[in-house]
Design an enzyme around this catalytic site. Structure first.
Site: not given
Ligand code: NDP
Ligand code: 8X3
Length: 260
Positions: A139, A152
């Site tokens: 991120s 985070y």
């Molecule tokens: P979502 O919430 O849409 O997806 C998150 C996914 O992580 C879900 O599929 C969830 O599946 C899974 N997950 C969470 N906890 C667990 C667990 N304990 N075991 C297995 N699976 C788990 O978020 P994003 O797609 O946005 O996030 C994906 C990644 O990208 C994360 O690592 C996030 O930190 C990162 N990210 C997101 C950004 C954003 O702005 N959206 C920007 C930068 C990075 P389930 O609940 O079914 O287990």
């Molecule tokens: C998620 C993006 O800007 O919320 O990793 O930190 S931000």
């Protein structure tokens, strides 16, 4: 020969979009997440044109993760690509107001979960050799402090350094490692971070143009398709509307520091 791609967090956001993108490029898939119903729905959508194994898995459970990987059916055993995507943010307020349990959940998922899966899958990637890859979803929060990021952002700093350190140890194996670090992107991420509060989640994306899950998935597919001799160490992507802010200067009566 085409190897298998394993994607964690495939029930939503970047993970689900990456599954669709990689399927369109001909990757057989292992899709992982805790929500079985969503895994089944995605598997039904992608098969039969794509071989898909839906693996219900909580990445925090090291034993369950290693068992699931050890017991993969032969058709899905040759993993060439690991997308460590499962992750979450919680407690959007200041550190001093956060519940300790939310800090633990972020550490357990974003750090411990990521290393659990990596440790289990690494022997298979090394067995694949040249052309294998790990893509860790980091991120912009890993290197850019902001209020409310506390654990985070720190967990994503771990992801970046772990990715770089893995590169060092994997020298000579052919296995590549990339820290793919997006900025603000519209997924269920903000709904989770705001404990299901839809208006707070919507406010994160209001009046701006964030990245989409597909934008990120396209980068995953691009990295996965690179020639075997190339490694992207880190790829940071943000929407045009996102840039750095200045240091925050606190201004009020100054006696406190002067008399301390
Ligand atoms: P979502 O919430 O849409 O997806 C998150 C996914 O992580 C879900 O599929 C969830 O599946 C899974 N997950 C969470 N906890 C667990 C667990 N304990 N075991 C297995 N699976 C788990 O978020 P994003 O797609 O946005 O996030 C994906 C990644 O990208 C994360 O690592 C996030 O930190 C990162 N990210 C997101 C950004 C954003 O702005 N959206 C920007 C930068 C990075 P389930 O609940 O079914 O287990
Ligand atoms: C998620 C993006 O800007 O919320 O990793 O930190 S931000």
């Amino acid at each position: 020969m085409q190897g298998v791609a394993l994607i964690t967090g495939a029930t939503s956001g970047f993970g689900a979009a990456s599954a669709r993108q990689l399927a369109s490029q001909g990757w057989p898939l292992i899709i992982c997440g805790r929500r079985q119903e969503r895994l089944d729905k995605l598997a039904a959508e992608l098969s039969p044109s794509t071989p898909v194994l839906a693996l219900q898995m909580d990445v925090r459970d090291a034993l369950a993760v290693s068992r699931a990987i050890d017991e993969l059916p032969a058709a899905f055993a040759d993993i060439q690509l690991l997308v460590n995507n499962a992750g979450l943010a919680l407690a959007p307020g200041p550190a001093q107001q956060a519940d300790l349990s939310d800090w633990h959940t972020m550490i357990d998922t974003n750090i411990t979960g990521l290393v659990n899966v990596t440790h289990a899958v690494l022997p298979r990637l090394i067995a694949w050799g040249a052309g294998a890859s790990v893509i860790n979803i980091g991120s912009t929060a890993s290197g850019n402090p902001y209020p409310g990021s506390h654990v985070y952002g720190a967990s994503k700093a771990f992801v970046q350094q772990f990715s770089f350190n893995l590169r060092c140890d994997l020298q000579g194996t052919g296995v590549r490692v990339t820290d793919l670090s997006p900025g603000i992107a519209e997924t269920e991420f903000s709904l989770v971070r705001n404990a299901g509060n839809e208006s707070a989640a919507d406010a994160v994306y209001r009046d701006t143009v964030p990245l989409s899950a597909d934008d990120v998935a396209e980068q995953v597919a691009y990295i996965a398709a690179l020639p075997a001799h190339m490694n992207i160490n880190r790829l940071e992507i943000v929407p045009v509307r996102q840039a750095w802010g200045p240091y925050a200067i606190h201004r009020d009566a100054v006696e406190q520091e002067q008399t301390a």
